[in-house]
Design a protein around this motif. Structure first.
Motif, PDB file in Angstrom:
ATOM      1  N   THR A   3       0.831  -1.199   0.000  1.00  0.00           N
ATOM      2  CA  THR A   3       0.000   0.000   0.000  1.00  0.00           C
ATOM      3  C   THR A   3       0.864   1.246   0.000  1.00  0.00           C
ATOM      4  O   THR A   3       0.543   2.231  -0.671  1.00  0.00           O
ATOM      5  N   TRP A  38      -7.644  -4.920  -5.395  1.00  0.00           N
ATOM      6  CA  TRP A  38      -8.845  -4.929  -4.549  1.00  0.00           C
ATOM      7  C   TRP A  38      -8.485  -4.571  -3.111  1.00  0.00           C
ATOM      8  O   TRP A  38      -9.047  -3.641  -2.531  1.00  0.00           O
ATOM      9  N   GLU A  39      -7.558  -5.318  -2.555  1.00  0.00           N
ATOM     10  CA  GLU A  39      -7.180  -5.122  -1.155  1.00  0.00           C
ATOM     11  C   GLU A  39      -6.463  -3.796  -0.941  1.00  0.00           C
ATOM     12  O   GLU A  39      -6.711  -3.088   0.032  1.00  0.00           O
ATOM     13  N   THR A  40      -5.584  -3.445  -1.854  1.00  0.00           N
ATOM     14  CA  THR A  40      -4.830  -2.202  -1.713  1.00  0.00           C
ATOM     15  C   THR A  40      -5.760  -0.995  -1.784  1.00  0.00           C
ATOM     16  O   THR A  40      -5.622  -0.049  -1.006  1.00  0.00           O
ATOM     17  N   LEU A  42      -8.873  -0.851  -0.946  1.00  0.00           N
ATOM     18  CA  LEU A  42      -9.581  -0.773   0.341  1.00  0.00           C
ATOM     19  C   LEU A  42      -8.688  -0.145   1.405  1.00  0.00           C
ATOM     20  O   LEU A  42      -9.138   0.684   2.196  1.00  0.00           O
ATOM     21  N   ALA A  43      -7.420  -0.522   1.419  1.00  0.00           N
ATOM     22  CA  ALA A  43      -6.482   0.040   2.399  1.00  0.00           C
ATOM     23  C   ALA A  43      -6.291   1.539   2.180  1.00  0.00           C
ATOM     24  O   ALA A  43      -6.140   2.298   3.152  1.00  0.00           O
ATOM     25  N   HIS A  75     -15.513 -13.952  -1.324  1.00  0.00           N
ATOM     26  CA  HIS A  75     -14.994 -12.678  -0.817  1.00  0.00           C
ATOM     27  C   HIS A  75     -15.945 -11.515  -1.043  1.00  0.00           C
ATOM     28  O   HIS A  75     -15.728 -10.429  -0.512  1.00  0.00           O
ATOM     29  N   PHE A  79     -16.177  -8.029   1.027  1.00  0.00           N
ATOM     30  CA  PHE A  79     -15.836  -6.810   0.304  1.00  0.00           C
ATOM     31  C   PHE A  79     -16.936  -5.758   0.473  1.00  0.00           C
ATOM     32  O   PHE A  79     -16.660  -4.604   0.798  1.00  0.00           O
TER      33      PHE A  79
END
Length: 109
Positions: A3, A38-40, A42-43, A75, A79
């Protein structure tokens, strides 16, 4: 990809150096197409800078429009819950209204 690396690229994109902006844009466009985005993204919504929050929200919107089918069904509920939690927080955060609006589009996508 961490991130912090993506955050640094976003800062370079908004910076004054045209060469760094071009490189940052190329990197971010390529990164947005990866599953890790996706995860980044969100972070990035948890970063204090509203410009970075918006970038993360916008990346998620693009992912939902073009890559939703690639997000494993297991997921998807998690999410959606994470986006909803960020939306609740950002809707009341000073300067974060653009990111919150973009998250509304994510939820509708």
């Amino acid at each position: 990809m961490s991130t912090s690396e993506v955050h640094a690229a976003i800062q370079a994109l908004y910076g004054q150096n045209a060469e760094q902006q071009k490189a940052a844009n190329a990197f971010l466009v390529q990164f947005a197409s990866t599953p890790a985005a996706w995860e980044t993204a969100l972070a990035l919504l948890g970063v204090a800078d509203p410009a970075v929050q918006y970038f993360g929200a916008n990346m998620l919107y693009g992912k939902c429009k073009s890559d939703w089918a690639t997000l494993p069904e297991a997921h998807r509920e998690q999410f959606s819950e994470a986006v909803g939690a960020h939306l609740s927080r950002l809707a009341n955060a000073p300067g974060s209204n653009l990111a919150a609006r973009r998250l509304c589009l994510v939820m509708a996508a």
